[in-house]
Each structure stands twice: as structure tokens, then as C-alpha cells.
Design a protein around this motif. Structure first.
Motif, PDB file in Angstrom:
ATOM      1  N   LEU A 130      30.624  38.451  35.626  1.00  0.00           N
ATOM      2  CA  LEU A 130      29.110  38.935  35.371  1.00  0.00           C
ATOM      3  C   LEU A 130      28.928  39.057  33.777  1.00  0.00           C
ATOM      4  O   LEU A 130      27.950  38.854  33.099  1.00  0.00           O
ATOM      5  CB  LEU A 130      28.792  39.957  36.283  1.00  0.00           C
ATOM      6  N   VAL A 131      29.775  39.898  33.387  1.00  0.00           N
ATOM      7  CA  VAL A 131      29.574  40.528  32.029  1.00  0.00           C
ATOM      8  C   VAL A 131      30.242  39.684  30.925  1.00  0.00           C
ATOM      9  O   VAL A 131      30.226  40.063  29.700  1.00  0.00           O
ATOM     10  CB  VAL A 131      30.164  41.867  31.792  1.00  0.00           C
ATOM     11  N   GLY A 132      30.915  38.571  31.285  1.00  0.00           N
ATOM     12  CA  GLY A 132      31.540  37.849  30.237  1.00  0.00           C
ATOM     13  C   GLY A 132      33.245  38.434  29.650  1.00  0.00           C
ATOM     14  O   GLY A 132      33.383  37.848  28.533  1.00  0.00           O
ATOM     15  N   ALA A 133      33.621  39.008  30.576  1.00  0.00           N
ATOM     16  CA  ALA A 133      34.988  39.823  30.241  1.00  0.00           C
ATOM     17  C   ALA A 133      35.934  38.717  30.406  1.00  0.00           C
ATOM     18  O   ALA A 133      35.766  37.583  31.085  1.00  0.00           O
ATOM     19  CB  ALA A 133      35.286  40.952  31.015  1.00  0.00           C
ATOM     20  N   PRO A 134      37.186  38.537  29.724  1.00  0.00           N
ATOM     21  CA  PRO A 134      38.244  37.736  29.908  1.00  0.00           C
ATOM     22  C   PRO A 134      38.578  37.589  31.561  1.00  0.00           C
ATOM     23  O   PRO A 134      38.578  38.632  32.200  1.00  0.00           O
ATOM     24  CB  PRO A 134      39.314  38.139  29.068  1.00  0.00           C
ATOM     25  N   PRO A 135      38.794  36.471  32.165  1.00  0.00           N
ATOM     26  CA  PRO A 135      39.364  36.456  33.634  1.00  0.00           C
ATOM     27  C   PRO A 135      40.434  37.249  33.541  1.00  0.00           C
ATOM     28  O   PRO A 135      41.318  37.386  32.755  1.00  0.00           O
ATOM     29  CB  PRO A 135      39.646  34.956  33.830  1.00  0.00           C
ATOM     30  N   LEU A 136      40.719  37.561  35.012  1.00  0.00           N
ATOM     31  CA  LEU A 136      42.010  38.228  35.137  1.00  0.00           C
ATOM     32  C   LEU A 136      43.265  37.370  34.795  1.00  0.00           C
ATOM     33  O   LEU A 136      43.294  36.022  35.084  1.00  0.00           O
ATOM     34  CB  LEU A 136      42.043  38.722  36.697  1.00  0.00           C
ATOM     35  N   PRO A 137      44.310  37.830  34.590  1.00  0.00           N
ATOM     36  CA  PRO A 137      45.695  37.006  34.215  1.00  0.00           C
ATOM     37  C   PRO A 137      46.272  36.731  35.638  1.00  0.00           C
ATOM     38  O   PRO A 137      45.903  37.545  36.509  1.00  0.00           O
ATOM     39  CB  PRO A 137      46.599  38.037  33.328  1.00  0.00           C
ATOM     40  N   ALA A 138      46.890  35.848  35.641  1.00  0.00           N
ATOM     41  CA  ALA A 138      47.632  35.432  36.874  1.00  0.00           C
ATOM     42  C   ALA A 138      48.395  36.661  37.457  1.00  0.00           C
ATOM     43  O   ALA A 138      48.890  37.107  36.763  1.00  0.00           O
ATOM     44  CB  ALA A 138      48.603  33.941  36.578  1.00  0.00           C
ATOM     45  N   PRO A 139      48.151  36.777  38.928  1.00  0.00           N
ATOM     46  CA  PRO A 139      48.899  37.591  39.513  1.00  0.00           C
ATOM     47  C   PRO A 139      50.623  37.473  39.317  1.00  0.00           C
ATOM     48  O   PRO A 139      50.862  36.373  39.032  1.00  0.00           O
ATOM     49  CB  PRO A 139      48.670  37.501  40.916  1.00  0.00           C
ATOM     50  N   PRO A 140      51.253  38.657  39.685  1.00  0.00           N
ATOM     51  CA  PRO A 140      52.737  38.537  39.324  1.00  0.00           C
ATOM     52  C   PRO A 140      53.523  37.910  40.556  1.00  0.00           C
ATOM     53  O   PRO A 140      54.664  38.371  40.782  1.00  0.00           O
ATOM     54  CB  PRO A 140      53.046  40.093  39.090  1.00  0.00           C
ATOM     55  N   PHE A 141      52.825  37.045  41.079  1.00  0.00           N
ATOM     56  CA  PHE A 141      53.547  36.675  42.377  1.00  0.00           C
ATOM     57  C   PHE A 141      53.582  35.273  42.381  1.00  0.00           C
ATOM     58  O   PHE A 141      52.684  34.633  41.883  1.00  0.00           O
ATOM     59  CB  PHE A 141      52.851  37.168  43.798  1.00  0.00           C
ATOM     60  N   HIS A 142      54.343  34.492  43.245  1.00  0.00           N
ATOM     61  CA  HIS A 142      54.180  33.160  43.601  1.00  0.00           C
ATOM     62  C   HIS A 142      54.647  32.968  44.794  1.00  0.00           C
ATOM     63  O   HIS A 142      55.249  33.936  45.760  1.00  0.00           O
ATOM     64  CB  HIS A 142      55.208  32.334  42.651  1.00  0.00           C
ATOM     65  N   GLY A 143      54.539  31.756  45.306  1.00  0.00           N
ATOM     66  CA  GLY A 143      54.895  31.695  46.731  1.00  0.00           C
ATOM     67  C   GLY A 143      53.684  31.016  47.647  1.00  0.00           C
ATOM     68  O   GLY A 143      52.612  30.853  47.054  1.00  0.00           O
ATOM     69  N   HIS A 144      53.798  31.165  48.833  1.00  0.00           N
ATOM     70  CA  HIS A 144      52.741  30.393  49.612  1.00  0.00           C
ATOM     71  C   HIS A 144      51.433  31.101  49.761  1.00  0.00           C
ATOM     72  O   HIS A 144      50.442  30.497  50.000  1.00  0.00           O
ATOM     73  CB  HIS A 144      53.187  30.484  51.264  1.00  0.00           C
ATOM     74  N   ASP A 145      51.335  32.539  49.511  1.00  0.00           N
ATOM     75  CA  ASP A 145      50.124  33.180  49.572  1.00  0.00           C
ATOM     76  C   ASP A 145      49.532  33.602  48.053  1.00  0.00           C
ATOM     77  O   ASP A 145      48.617  34.324  48.122  1.00  0.00           O
ATOM     78  CB  ASP A 145      50.100  34.356  50.402  1.00  0.00           C
ATOM     79  N   GLY A 146      50.482  33.178  47.074  1.00  0.00           N
ATOM     80  CA  GLY A 146      50.071  33.802  45.681  1.00  0.00           C
ATOM     81  C   GLY A 146      50.002  35.243  45.638  1.00  0.00           C
ATOM     82  O   GLY A 146      49.344  35.776  44.797  1.00  0.00           O
ATOM     83  N   GLY A 147      50.739  35.961  46.498  1.00  0.00           N
ATOM     84  CA  GLY A 147      50.713  37.446  46.422  1.00  0.00           C
ATOM     85  C   GLY A 147      49.551  37.940  47.150  1.00  0.00           C
ATOM     86  O   GLY A 147      49.174  39.253  46.890  1.00  0.00           O
ATOM     87  N   ARG A 148      48.869  37.374  47.753  1.00  0.00           N
ATOM     88  CA  ARG A 148      47.494  38.032  48.270  1.00  0.00           C
ATOM     89  C   ARG A 148      47.928  38.898  49.533  1.00  0.00           C
ATOM     90  O   ARG A 148      47.080  39.950  49.535  1.00  0.00           O
ATOM     91  CB  ARG A 148      46.561  36.904  49.000  1.00  0.00           C
ATOM     92  N   GLY A 149      48.934  38.854  49.963  1.00  0.00           N
ATOM     93  CA  GLY A 149      49.343  40.052  50.908  1.00  0.00           C
ATOM     94  C   GLY A 149      49.745  41.230  50.030  1.00  0.00           C
ATOM     95  O   GLY A 149      49.291  42.237  50.620  1.00  0.00           O
ATOM     96  N   TRP A 150      50.233  41.061  48.830  1.00  0.00           N
ATOM     97  CA  TRP A 150      50.271  42.293  48.284  1.00  0.00           C
ATOM     98  C   TRP A 150      49.086  42.689  47.804  1.00  0.00           C
ATOM     99  O   TRP A 150      48.990  44.150  47.903  1.00  0.00           O
ATOM    100  CB  TRP A 150      51.044  42.175  46.890  1.00  0.00           C
ATOM    101  N   ALA A 151      48.235  41.934  47.404  1.00  0.00           N
ATOM    102  CA  ALA A 151      46.818  42.653  47.116  1.00  0.00           C
ATOM    103  C   ALA A 151      46.231  43.409  48.278  1.00  0.00           C
ATOM    104  O   ALA A 151      45.504  44.320  47.777  1.00  0.00           O
ATOM    105  CB  ALA A 151      45.851  41.569  46.476  1.00  0.00           C
ATOM    106  N   LYS A 152      46.570  42.941  49.556  1.00  0.00           N
ATOM    107  CA  LYS A 152      45.686  43.747  50.500  1.00  0.00           C
ATOM    108  C   LYS A 152      46.691  44.873  51.097  1.00  0.00           C
ATOM    109  O   LYS A 152      46.016  45.847  51.825  1.00  0.00           O
ATOM    110  CB  LYS A 152      45.511  42.763  51.779  1.00  0.00           C
TER     111      LYS A 152
END
Length: 464
Positions: free
Chosen positions: A441-463
């Protein structure tokens, strides 16, 4: 609750989903938790032969006479095991109040600086399930019944570029100490952990007696439930921000009138809390009760109110949010990596020489006089645009305004880009979705890649 002995190659469970491509910094104080973290990490790196760099960092806060000696003990411990190690000291005056919070801020800053110097994007800390339970209980004692009860996030983005991961949050301290004893590895007992002048040691002492184990279990269950709820409402808030918010000029956010009548009022209030903090540059989301009261009034325009340093101007054509023109930063010399007003991140090119500017380079609010000369949007009332632009940063050399920095510093050697308050310093993984929505929305840099790899991209950690 997992323990180091419940599974072969236990470190796989802890570390296999983490991206160690740039290496890892392990925060090691010498206590049992961080020592166990370091040993488990070393085991994992040795066994997987990944070639990843491992750097142990000890922060000497200088708060106790023996802290420097203890830091050197950790250095010897690492040297005996072939682990690279650095000691970083917290210099300068220490605050008379709020010392634990200030020490924590300094610790993460120094850890991030060490990681940045080595090109490492990942910091690991030894926070355990015991630490998590204590955190939740302390927040409950402050009548925090909201987002704070999620406790510490499994991962936190520091300064929008370095990930701090807490892989031991699901493990009890006693299990880690049992592992260390089995390997005949000692640790340092920090007397601060028993200093009753501080809140955490008092909570820890209470949990060591009576119904402590039951209270720990209840706190951890509460943290898990609150984390899921925080992720869920963050997702819903992000959807509303994407659907209803726009930024017609720098420093101004416009919400469609339909936003205030949306059926998901809970998510709309949460989105508003985040947007108010983002526009006002505050470190915390706006107060829930006050924001809820404001939201209920938005259904009947017109309205003009101020909350979290943000002016809310509700009109027939939309709900407009802008930084109020009070308590803006005073003109000051440019400082590299400064977070200006909580809203803009300043970065200086290493090649810039401030001496080349006879009047120096100063960052200051644009001001109402200069804002009247700025180009305006045809769709936005001029008074709104000018009021928003007046609070945006600009660059000056002496009395000469070099350029308006509302979206671009203008000088190639100076970068002034939007930051996503309240997540500019610390972004918990619970809040990734609304933070990403505000960044877009405000034009900030996008988030850097999460520090995870694997089948869910670390989404389980995020939750989690």
C-alpha cells in the motif's frame, strides 16, 4: 512436548526446514538454553555436511562485574569445538528504568550487526517453552487479553532484513539441561535470572513451586490458541487492506466508504489499528477500545479525529488518514539506517561524503509552505494532499531544499523509503500478511524471503 531424546537425529526436527544458505548466527550467552542450541546446531551442521557457516555471538551487556569473564568462557568453549565466535559489548549509558527492554533492544541490534557484517540473514536464539510460558503470564498480569497472548513468535524479522528464529520454543528447559548433563557439558548460571527486582525472575520463581507445571501448560495452550487467532485476523485484515485502501499521494491513505460498513467488523477494526500505526509511525498498533469507538463513528461522515498520531478525516468521498503535523522530528543531520519518524528508512551510500555539502545534509519535514508548491492529485482535495505532504521528509542543505523525499530522495546517494510501522523494527511471523499488505500500500520494499524451505515455505512456523 518434544525432548532431545524422543526422536533420532532430533536436530532434524529443529533445523531441517530452515534456510542456512547464508549461514547462521547463534546467540550464545553461556546459559543452558543457548549452550544447548549451539551444541544441537553444531551437531546438525556436522552431520549434514552442509558447509553452512556457523557464528556464535555473545553480547556482553556490561551490567554485572563478571559478564566479561563469562563471555570469554563462551569464547573458549567455542574454540574447543572449532566454532567461530565473537564478543560484542553494549557500550554507553544504561537507562535507570526499562533496563530489560533496553538490553533486549541492544542485544538484537548487536546480533543483527554481526550477522550483517558476515552477510548472514539468519539469527537463532535459545528461547524455550519455559520462556514462552513466562512471557504469556507476564502479559496476562498486565491485563493483555489480545494479540500479546500469542507470546514470542517462532520467527521475527528484524529491521525488515534479518530473521530471528526461535527453534526451541517447543522444548522445556529441563530437557535441554538433561541433554547437556548426559554429554558432560556445563553452563553458566546468570544471577540476573534470580534477581527479584525484575519481573521475569519473579514469575519464574513462582512457577517453580505449587501448581507451576499446570500454569505453564495452561500458558502454552493459551499461546497456541492466541497465535492461531492472531494469524487468522491478520489474514482477514490484509484482505480488507488490499480491497479498500489506496495511497493517492505520499503520506495519505484513503479508505473506501464501504470499509466502515464491512460485515467483518472485527477484521476491519484490526486493519484500522494497523493502518493508524503505519500512518502515525508508532511502534504499537492503535489501542483496540479507542479504535473500536472510532470505527463505529466512521459510519456517519463527516468526522475528524486523531489517534496514534494520525488524523482521521472521514468525508463523503472516503476516509483519509494522514500524519498529524504535531511532534514531527526536528531538522537533523542525515544518519545511515535511521528510522525517521518511524515511517521512513534512511540509507546512505557508503561513497557519499557529507563534507561535499557546505551546508551539510539535513532531513526535515517538508512543511506547509513547500507543500503548497508540490504537484497535487486531481482526485484528492488540495487541503488534504498538502497537509499530508507537509509531514513527509525532505532533504535540505543549509537553507536550500534539495528535493522532496515523499517517495524518492532524489539523490542517488541517499535512499529514503517507506517503512511499515509498527513492524519496521520487529515483525513477528504472526503478522506477515497484514505487514505485506501495508508494504504494498505505502510502497515499502517487499518482505524478504522467509527463512524456511520445504513443502510449505515455512507457513506452519508463521502460524505457530
Amino acid at each position: 512436548m518434544l525432548t532431545p531424546d524422543t526422536k533420532a537425529h532430533f536436530s532434524d526436527h529443529l533445523f531441517s526446514d530452515l534456510d542456512f544458505s547464508t549461514g547462521a548466527v547463534a546467540a550464545v550467552s553461556g546459559g543452558s538454553d543457548s549452550t544447548a542450541l549451539l551444541i544441537l546446531l553444531k551437531d546438525y551442521f556436522d552431520r549434514t555436511a552442509s558447509g553452512a557457516r556457523l557464528l556464535a555471538v555473545t553480547v556482553d551487556h556490561g551490567l554485572r562485574p563478571g559478564s566479561a569473564v563469562e563471555a570469554r568462557q563462551v569464547a573458549r568453549f567455542c574454540a574447543e569445538r572449532g566454532i567461530a565466535h565473537r564478543i560484542l559489548a553494549w557500550h554507553g549509558d544504561k537507562p535507570a528504568t526499562g533496563l530489560p527492554a533496553a538490553a533486549r533492544e541492544a542485544r538484537y541490534r548487536l546480533l543483527a550487526e554481526a550477522a550483517d557484517a558476515e552477510g548472514i540473514k539468519l539469527i537463532l536464539t535459545g528461547h524455550t517453552a519455559d520462556d514462552q510460558a513466562e512471557t504469556v503470564l507476564m502479559r496476562q498480569a498486565r491485563d493483555d487479553e489480545g494479540r500479546g497472548l500469542a507470546g514470542m513468535a517462532p520467527a521475527t524479522l528484524h529491521d525488515w532484513r534479518t530473521w530471528i528464529v526461535r527453534p526451541l520454543l517447543g522444548i522445556r528447559r529441563a530437557a535441554l539441561r538433561e541433554m547437556l548433563r548426559a554429554r558432560d557439558i556445563g553452563w553458566i548460571e546468570d544471577p540476573t535470572n534470580e534477581d527479584a527486582r525484575f519481573e521475569r525472575p519473579r514469575v519464574r520463581a513462582k512457577l517453580a513451586h505449587g501448581e507451576g507445571e499446570q500454569r505453564i501448560a495452561e500458558a502454552l495452550a493459551k499461546a497456541g490458541q492466541a497465535a492461531g487467532e492472531r494469524h487468522d485476523i491478520g489474514h482477514r485484515a490484509a484482505v480488507l487492506i488490499d480491497a479498500f485502501a489506496g495511497s493517492p499521494v505520499p503520506g495519505l491513505i484513503r479508505l473506501d466508504r464501504e470499509f466502515s460498513a464491512h460485515a467483518d467488523g472485527e477484521a476491519a477494526i484490526y486493519a484500522l489499528r494497523i493502518l493508524l500505526a503505519a500512518v502515525g509511525g508508532t511502534s504499537f498498533v492503535a489501542d483496540e477500545a479507542r479504535c473500536a469507538a472510532l470505527f463505529s463513528r466512521l459510519r456517519s461522515a463527516p468526522l475528524c479525529a486523531t489517534l496514534s498520531r494520525t488524523v482521521v478525516d472521514a468525508r463523503r468521498t472516503g476516509i483519509f488518514l494522514r500524519r498529524e503535523n504535531r511532534n514531527l522530528p526536528a531538522p537533523a543531520p542525515l544518519v545511515d539506517e535511521e528510522l525517521w519518524d518511524g515511517r521512513r528508512r534512511v540509507t546512505l551510500d557508503a561513497r557519499i561524503n557529507l563534507k561535499d555539502w557546505p551546508g551539510g545534509l539535513v532531513i526535515a519535514p517538508l512543511g506547509s509552505a513547500a507543500a503548497r508548491q508540490a504537484p497535487l492529485s486531481e482526485d484528492i482535495p488540495p487541503s488534504l494532499s498538502r497537509a499530508a505532504l507537509a509531514a513527509e521528509p525532505s532533504l535540505w542543505s543549509g537553507a536550500e531544499r534539495l528535493d522532496f523525499a515523499g517517495g524518492n530522495a532524489g539523490l542517488q546517494s541517499v535512499s529514503i523509503v517507506p517503512a511499515v510501522a509498527p513492524f519496521a523494527r520487529f515483525l513477528p511471523s504472526f503478522d506477515l500478511e497484514p505487514a505485506a499488505a501495508v508494504a504494498a500500500l505505502v510502497g515499502a520494499p517487499p518482505l524478504p524471503a522467509p527463512p524456511f524451505h520445504g513443502h510449505d515455505g515455512g507457513r506452519g512456523w508463521a502460524k505457530a
